[in-house]
Write a protein that holds these residues in place. Sequence first.
Motif, mmCIF file in Angstrom:
data_model
loop_
_atom_site.group_PDB
_atom_site.id
_atom_site.type_symbol
_atom_site.label_atom_id
_atom_site.label_comp_id
_atom_site.label_asym_id
_atom_site.label_seq_id
_atom_site.Cartn_x
_atom_site.Cartn_y
_atom_site.Cartn_z
ATOM 1 N N LYS A 60 0.714 -1.228 -0.107
ATOM 2 C CA LYS A 60 -0.063 0.184 0.101
ATOM 3 C C LYS A 60 0.902 1.247 0.115
ATOM 4 N N PRO A 61 0.562 2.382 -0.820
ATOM 5 C CA PRO A 61 1.295 3.602 -0.548
ATOM 6 C C PRO A 61 1.232 4.194 0.891
ATOM 7 N N LYS A 62 2.179 4.713 1.334
ATOM 8 C CA LYS A 62 2.517 4.953 2.592
ATOM 9 C C LYS A 62 2.187 6.723 2.556
ATOM 10 N N SER A 119 -8.964 4.395 9.099
ATOM 11 C CA SER A 119 -9.878 3.544 8.439
ATOM 12 C C SER A 119 -9.545 3.477 7.044
ATOM 13 N N PHE A 120 -8.616 4.334 6.444
ATOM 14 C CA PHE A 120 -8.362 4.041 5.074
ATOM 15 C C PHE A 120 -7.898 2.652 4.738
ATOM 16 N N SER A 121 -8.412 1.981 3.608
ATOM 17 C CA SER A 121 -8.287 0.729 3.289
ATOM 18 C C SER A 121 -7.412 0.416 2.082
ATOM 19 N N LYS A 122 -6.976 1.545 1.249
ATOM 20 C CA LYS A 122 -5.999 1.484 0.139
ATOM 21 C C LYS A 122 -4.589 2.179 0.679
ATOM 22 N N TYR A 123 -4.424 2.716 1.946
ATOM 23 C CA TYR A 123 -3.159 3.244 2.116
ATOM 24 C C TYR A 123 -2.744 2.829 3.677
ATOM 25 N N ASP A 138 5.122 8.132 0.706
ATOM 26 C CA ASP A 138 4.510 8.383 -0.642
ATOM 27 C C ASP A 138 3.826 9.650 -0.984
ATOM 28 N N ILE A 139 2.922 9.980 0.133
ATOM 29 C CA ILE A 139 1.972 10.962 0.123
ATOM 30 C C ILE A 139 1.787 11.643 1.726
ATOM 31 N N PHE A 140 1.693 12.952 1.556
ATOM 32 C CA PHE A 140 1.812 13.884 2.732
ATOM 33 C C PHE A 140 0.634 14.695 3.221
ATOM 34 N N LEU A 141 -0.034 14.653 4.234
ATOM 35 C CA LEU A 141 -1.082 15.394 4.499
ATOM 36 C C LEU A 141 -0.835 16.410 5.613
ATOM 37 N N LEU A 158 -0.068 16.472 -0.604
ATOM 38 C CA LEU A 158 1.003 16.280 -1.418
ATOM 39 C C LEU A 158 1.790 14.995 -1.882
ATOM 40 N N THR A 159 2.163 14.599 -3.100
ATOM 41 C CA THR A 159 2.571 13.361 -3.296
ATOM 42 C C THR A 159 4.215 13.749 -3.068
#
Length: 278
Positions: free
Chosen positions: A5-7, A32-36, A83-86, A164-165
């Motif tokens: 999964k993307p981190k 709860s995110f399932s894809k990450y 991989d992704i930043f919030l 952001l990616t």
Amino acid sequence: MNKKKPKILAVLVNYGTEQIQYLEQVIKELKSFSKYDVTVIVNSNIDLNIKGIDKVEIFKLDDYQLLPLTCRNTIWNNKQFYDIFLYGENDLLFEEKHIDNHLIYSSFLPKNRIAGLLRYEEDADGKYYPDYHANFEWDFNSVEIYGGKKFAHFTNLHQATFILTKEQLQDLGKKIKFNQLYTDSFSGYIELTKRKISQKLGIKIKRTTLYSEIYSKKCRVNTDIFKYGGKKKIICITDFDQNLIHHLSNVYINGLKGRNKLRSDEARMRNSIKKLLK
């Protein structure tokens, strides 16, 4: 073999105990995110014991307007590991669809464009848009089409969040000092130049409104990204409802602690979206 999964690294800011119930809701949703694979770090002035937080970083500052900026520093220090930043304030409800959409849009948007969100609040009478106030407005001449979808620019850059990616974060780091707030030095230079011209010609030139007069230090933690990072913020109006993020505290609807604004109601927003889509 299962694909990894993307981190995601989600860095949230929290001050005091006023909005702990919203922070708990935000963290529960992120986890709860399932894809990450989501890691949650909360930068706070107090210790926290909330299920789902992976790390609490406590800061004692003279100016707590700068507490949100510590989140940008945390993201920058971890730029190689995710991989992704919030980034978000403690009452902004990130949903999995926000990440899904951001990745889809990023796959076909030009490098100098970045997808944004729009905050909303809600009560029994419907939705309100607290960032749609004062002189802020949609740029009705900004509609662009990418990937078969329409995008437009909303002039208020503040959304109290960003997504952001890794590639986008690296690009931003080439344009701005990511762990520092942008200053008014350039705007100040323009102001000085205009004053000199005014004195020389004996005419009055209207002063420039400085960036820091529009956005506070805590707001500039996200507006810097969109104003000075070399990427114009645009919102997908084709999928408008999918690009709204819930401001859970409803502070502007309720006018808590003097935070009432001349907010936009649903009718005004829908009329504007119809106009943009034409």
